[in-house]
Write a protein that holds these residues in place. Structure first.
Motif, PDB file in Angstrom:
ATOM      1  N   GLU A   1       0.826  -1.267  -0.030  1.00  0.00           N
ATOM      2  CA  GLU A   1       0.016  -0.050   0.067  1.00  0.00           C
ATOM      3  C   GLU A   1       0.822   1.283  -0.020  1.00  0.00           C
ATOM      4  O   GLU A   1       0.442   2.195  -0.609  1.00  0.00           O
ATOM      5  CB  GLU A   1      -1.043   0.068   1.088  1.00  0.00           C
ATOM      6  CG  GLU A   1      -1.953  -1.178   1.240  1.00  0.00           C
ATOM      7  CD  GLU A   1      -2.943  -1.281   2.401  1.00  0.00           C
ATOM      8  OE1 GLU A   1      -4.004  -1.551   2.305  1.00  0.00           O
ATOM      9  OE2 GLU A   1      -2.265  -1.141   3.531  1.00  0.00           O
ATOM     10  N   PHE A   2       1.807   1.315   0.672  1.00  0.00           N
ATOM     11  CA  PHE A   2       2.769   2.375   0.639  1.00  0.00           C
ATOM     12  C   PHE A   2       3.492   2.639  -0.655  1.00  0.00           C
ATOM     13  O   PHE A   2       3.468   3.737  -1.062  1.00  0.00           O
ATOM     14  CB  PHE A   2       3.875   2.181   1.812  1.00  0.00           C
ATOM     15  CG  PHE A   2       3.338   2.094   3.295  1.00  0.00           C
ATOM     16  CD1 PHE A   2       2.550   2.824   3.693  1.00  0.00           C
ATOM     17  CD2 PHE A   2       3.993   0.885   3.860  1.00  0.00           C
ATOM     18  CE1 PHE A   2       2.378   2.850   4.880  1.00  0.00           C
ATOM     19  CE2 PHE A   2       3.441   0.791   5.288  1.00  0.00           C
ATOM     20  CZ  PHE A   2       2.366   1.846   5.919  1.00  0.00           C
ATOM     21  N   LEU A   3       3.794   1.310  -1.343  1.00  0.00           N
ATOM     22  CA  LEU A   3       4.432   1.646  -2.590  1.00  0.00           C
ATOM     23  C   LEU A   3       3.459   2.283  -3.664  1.00  0.00           C
ATOM     24  O   LEU A   3       3.715   2.819  -4.741  1.00  0.00           O
ATOM     25  CB  LEU A   3       4.611   0.268  -3.164  1.00  0.00           C
ATOM     26  CG  LEU A   3       6.070  -0.419  -2.641  1.00  0.00           C
ATOM     27  CD1 LEU A   3       6.179  -1.927  -3.499  1.00  0.00           C
ATOM     28  CD2 LEU A   3       7.042   0.589  -3.092  1.00  0.00           C
ATOM     29  N   GLU A   4       2.232   1.967  -3.479  1.00  0.00           N
ATOM     30  CA  GLU A   4       0.990   2.566  -4.401  1.00  0.00           C
ATOM     31  C   GLU A   4       0.726   4.032  -3.999  1.00  0.00           C
ATOM     32  O   GLU A   4       0.052   4.726  -4.796  1.00  0.00           O
ATOM     33  CB  GLU A   4      -0.144   1.764  -4.179  1.00  0.00           C
ATOM     34  CG  GLU A   4      -0.059   0.351  -4.857  1.00  0.00           C
ATOM     35  CD  GLU A   4      -1.083  -0.413  -4.140  1.00  0.00           C
ATOM     36  OE1 GLU A   4      -1.825  -0.337  -3.391  1.00  0.00           O
ATOM     37  OE2 GLU A   4      -0.885  -1.637  -4.245  1.00  0.00           O
ATOM     38  N   ALA A   5       1.417   4.599  -3.241  1.00  0.00           N
ATOM     39  CA  ALA A   5       1.222   5.957  -2.778  1.00  0.00           C
ATOM     40  C   ALA A   5       1.397   7.081  -4.148  1.00  0.00           C
ATOM     41  O   ALA A   5       2.156   6.391  -5.089  1.00  0.00           O
ATOM     42  CB  ALA A   5       2.040   6.243  -1.537  1.00  0.00           C
ATOM     43  N   GLY A   6       0.678   8.261  -4.039  1.00  0.00           N
ATOM     44  CA  GLY A   6       0.947   9.068  -5.284  1.00  0.00           C
ATOM     45  C   GLY A   6       2.061   9.223  -5.670  1.00  0.00           C
ATOM     46  O   GLY A   6       2.559   9.738  -6.744  1.00  0.00           O
ATOM     47  N   GLU A   7       3.196   9.066  -4.786  1.00  0.00           N
ATOM     48  CA  GLU A   7       4.636   9.925  -5.024  1.00  0.00           C
ATOM     49  C   GLU A   7       5.554   8.861  -5.579  1.00  0.00           C
ATOM     50  O   GLU A   7       6.489   9.022  -5.718  1.00  0.00           O
ATOM     51  CB  GLU A   7       5.257  10.617  -3.674  1.00  0.00           C
ATOM     52  CG  GLU A   7       4.169  11.902  -3.302  1.00  0.00           C
ATOM     53  CD  GLU A   7       2.990  11.557  -2.296  1.00  0.00           C
ATOM     54  OE1 GLU A   7       2.897  10.444  -2.031  1.00  0.00           O
ATOM     55  OE2 GLU A   7       2.377  12.368  -2.146  1.00  0.00           O
ATOM     56  N   LYS A   8       5.134   7.683  -5.533  1.00  0.00           N
ATOM     57  CA  LYS A   8       5.596   6.315  -6.228  1.00  0.00           C
ATOM     58  C   LYS A   8       7.231   6.377  -5.550  1.00  0.00           C
ATOM     59  O   LYS A   8       8.093   6.627  -6.171  1.00  0.00           O
ATOM     60  CB  LYS A   8       5.760   6.774  -7.641  1.00  0.00           C
ATOM     61  CG  LYS A   8       4.710   6.831  -8.386  1.00  0.00           C
ATOM     62  CD  LYS A   8       4.205   5.511  -8.551  1.00  0.00           C
ATOM     63  CE  LYS A   8       2.525   5.464  -8.946  1.00  0.00           C
ATOM     64  NZ  LYS A   8       1.763   4.614  -8.348  1.00  0.00           N
ATOM     65  N   VAL A   9       7.381   5.880  -4.283  1.00  0.00           N
ATOM     66  CA  VAL A   9       8.479   5.636  -3.688  1.00  0.00           C
ATOM     67  C   VAL A   9       9.102   4.351  -4.286  1.00  0.00           C
ATOM     68  O   VAL A   9       8.403   3.502  -4.660  1.00  0.00           O
ATOM     69  CB  VAL A   9       8.445   5.464  -2.189  1.00  0.00           C
ATOM     70  CG1 VAL A   9       7.410   4.376  -1.727  1.00  0.00           C
ATOM     71  CG2 VAL A   9       9.618   5.335  -1.538  1.00  0.00           C
ATOM     72  N   SER A  10      10.359   4.166  -4.242  1.00  0.00           N
ATOM     73  CA  SER A  10      10.938   3.037  -4.714  1.00  0.00           C
ATOM     74  C   SER A  10      11.034   1.987  -3.601  1.00  0.00           C
ATOM     75  O   SER A  10      11.266   2.422  -2.555  1.00  0.00           O
ATOM     76  CB  SER A  10      12.153   3.166  -5.403  1.00  0.00           C
ATOM     77  OG  SER A  10      13.257   3.640  -4.403  1.00  0.00           O
ATOM     78  N   THR A  11      11.185   0.659  -4.137  1.00  0.00           N
ATOM     79  CA  THR A  11      11.458  -0.220  -3.066  1.00  0.00           C
ATOM     80  C   THR A  11      12.389  -0.087  -2.281  1.00  0.00           C
ATOM     81  O   THR A  11      12.402  -0.340  -0.889  1.00  0.00           O
ATOM     82  CB  THR A  11      11.329  -1.676  -3.849  1.00  0.00           C
ATOM     83  OG1 THR A  11      12.542  -1.975  -4.243  1.00  0.00           O
ATOM     84  CG2 THR A  11      10.038  -2.051  -4.554  1.00  0.00           C
ATOM     85  N   SER A  12      13.503   0.164  -2.647  1.00  0.00           N
ATOM     86  CA  SER A  12      14.887   0.234  -1.916  1.00  0.00           C
ATOM     87  C   SER A  12      14.737   1.308  -0.797  1.00  0.00           C
ATOM     88  O   SER A  12      14.985   1.151   0.180  1.00  0.00           O
ATOM     89  CB  SER A  12      16.093   0.617  -2.726  1.00  0.00           C
ATOM     90  OG  SER A  12      15.687   1.266  -3.832  1.00  0.00           O
ATOM     91  N   VAL A  13      14.126   2.694  -1.442  1.00  0.00           N
ATOM     92  CA  VAL A  13      13.941   3.801  -0.422  1.00  0.00           C
ATOM     93  C   VAL A  13      12.682   3.377   0.703  1.00  0.00           C
ATOM     94  O   VAL A  13      12.968   3.549   1.822  1.00  0.00           O
ATOM     95  CB  VAL A  13      13.390   4.891  -1.035  1.00  0.00           C
ATOM     96  CG1 VAL A  13      12.974   5.972  -0.071  1.00  0.00           C
ATOM     97  CG2 VAL A  13      14.481   5.291  -2.068  1.00  0.00           C
ATOM     98  N   LEU A  14      11.709   2.719   0.368  1.00  0.00           N
ATOM     99  CA  LEU A  14      10.909   2.227   1.054  1.00  0.00           C
ATOM    100  C   LEU A  14      11.173   1.397   2.376  1.00  0.00           C
ATOM    101  O   LEU A  14      11.273   1.542   3.332  1.00  0.00           O
ATOM    102  CB  LEU A  14       9.432   1.705   0.560  1.00  0.00           C
ATOM    103  CG  LEU A  14       8.392   0.982   1.241  1.00  0.00           C
ATOM    104  CD1 LEU A  14       7.770   2.455   2.240  1.00  0.00           C
ATOM    105  CD2 LEU A  14       7.432   0.438   0.753  1.00  0.00           C
ATOM    106  N   GLY A  15      11.956   0.335   1.759  1.00  0.00           N
ATOM    107  CA  GLY A  15      12.725  -0.611   2.795  1.00  0.00           C
ATOM    108  C   GLY A  15      13.500   0.277   3.791  1.00  0.00           C
ATOM    109  O   GLY A  15      13.564  -0.047   4.953  1.00  0.00           O
ATOM    110  N   ASP A  16      14.308   1.106   3.390  1.00  0.00           N
ATOM    111  CA  ASP A  16      15.093   1.836   4.288  1.00  0.00           C
ATOM    112  C   ASP A  16      14.547   2.441   5.061  1.00  0.00           C
ATOM    113  O   ASP A  16      14.891   2.652   6.371  1.00  0.00           O
ATOM    114  CB  ASP A  16      16.042   2.584   3.269  1.00  0.00           C
ATOM    115  CG  ASP A  16      16.994   3.493   4.216  1.00  0.00           C
ATOM    116  OD1 ASP A  16      17.987   3.073   4.680  1.00  0.00           O
ATOM    117  OD2 ASP A  16      16.608   4.814   4.222  1.00  0.00           O
ATOM    118  N   ARG A  17      13.428   3.402   4.823  1.00  0.00           N
ATOM    119  CA  ARG A  17      12.713   4.186   5.589  1.00  0.00           C
ATOM    120  C   ARG A  17      12.076   3.478   6.715  1.00  0.00           C
ATOM    121  O   ARG A  17      11.816   3.887   7.795  1.00  0.00           O
ATOM    122  CB  ARG A  17      11.748   5.081   4.910  1.00  0.00           C
ATOM    123  CG  ARG A  17      12.529   6.122   4.264  1.00  0.00           C
ATOM    124  CD  ARG A  17      13.528   6.938   4.907  1.00  0.00           C
ATOM    125  NE  ARG A  17      14.108   8.164   4.007  1.00  0.00           N
ATOM    126  CZ  ARG A  17      15.051   7.704   2.989  1.00  0.00           C
ATOM    127  NH1 ARG A  17      15.530   6.692   2.721  1.00  0.00           N
ATOM    128  NH2 ARG A  17      15.548   9.070   2.357  1.00  0.00           N
TER     129      ARG A  17
END
Lengths: 135, 135
Positions: B38-54
């Motif tokens: 769900e976070f990945l689908e957010a409007g701002e299009k975060v990448s998997t690597s950044v999401l994982g890191d955060r």
DNA sequence: CTGTATCCTTAGGGATACTG
DNA sequence: CAGTATCCCTAAGGATACAG
């Protein structure tokens, strides 16, 4: 500037979501700093290139303004605009959160208490002083 | 982590002063999102690597927590901790500022009005719901 | 005093493929 | 579903020198 979305939180982040801009705002709001060299002397040791870049961006965003010092005319003086002063509640909430969560915070408990217990009045008073000093 | 000073604003910036962390908090607070995809689908299009890191950093900071979903046990579910919920006032103030300054904001004027006119009550209500849902 | 300009290094981040 | 791992590129930032 890139615009990822028109979410208001994202908007704020795209203007101030870096590790330096809000420290300049803080120095203008709470430390009475107005000049280039004073920002340089801040505890976090910003470099000249970053400082120059952020001052330019903040001015372009209409958050701060540049003018000549009234006493010493050759000196440049930075001020907060209305738009910049409107950031005050965000800064106050950050002071409260950071002050509560950082065990080693330099913030006096007294300040946190004051800010927390009568927040609206507290903010209004600071705001009025900022308007007097900057606008 | 590097620590430049114990100014509370700087403390907050060192934890959340990037362009992605607060968007994850936003999704947890206001959009009911709880899962990685769900976070990945957010409007701002975060990448998997950044999401994982955060996600990892926010968990390390004690701002979010990881757990197994109660309904589907194989699923991971993220929640806000008390420390994370305490960020609510900052987020609300950012919504107000961004909503007022961005001409193209997606935020309904109604929301800004509600948040502004009876701020304390407004925040307390959201806070209580977050406590129910996350803690 | 208030900046630029330059050089160099590091951190941030996008794309993609892969895994339990 | 919820991530790592890798590669590669760019943006961010520090240091220093210089300029009006």
């Amino acid at each position: 500037m890139e615009v990822r979305s028109h979410c208001p939180i994202n908007f704020t982040l795209e203007h101030l979501g870096d590790k330096w801009s809000l420290l300049i705002i803080r120095d203008l709001m709470f430390k009475g700093k107005r000049h280039y060299n004073e920002f340089l002397e801040a505890g976090e040791k910003v470099s000249t290139s970053v400082l120059g870049d952020r001052l330019k961006k903040l001015e372009a965003y209409g958050i701060i303004s540049r003018g000549r010092d009234t006493v010493k005319k050759s000196r440049i003086r930075y001020s907060l605009t209305k738009k910049g002063i409107d950031l005050l509640p965000i800064l106050i909430e950050m002071i409260i959160w950071g002050g509560e969560k950082d065990l080693l915070t330099e913030t006096p408990q007294e300040f946190i208490d004051q800010a927390t217990q009568n927040k609206e009045v507290f903010i209004r008073q600071i705001r009025e002083n900022l308007i007097k000093d900057h606008l």
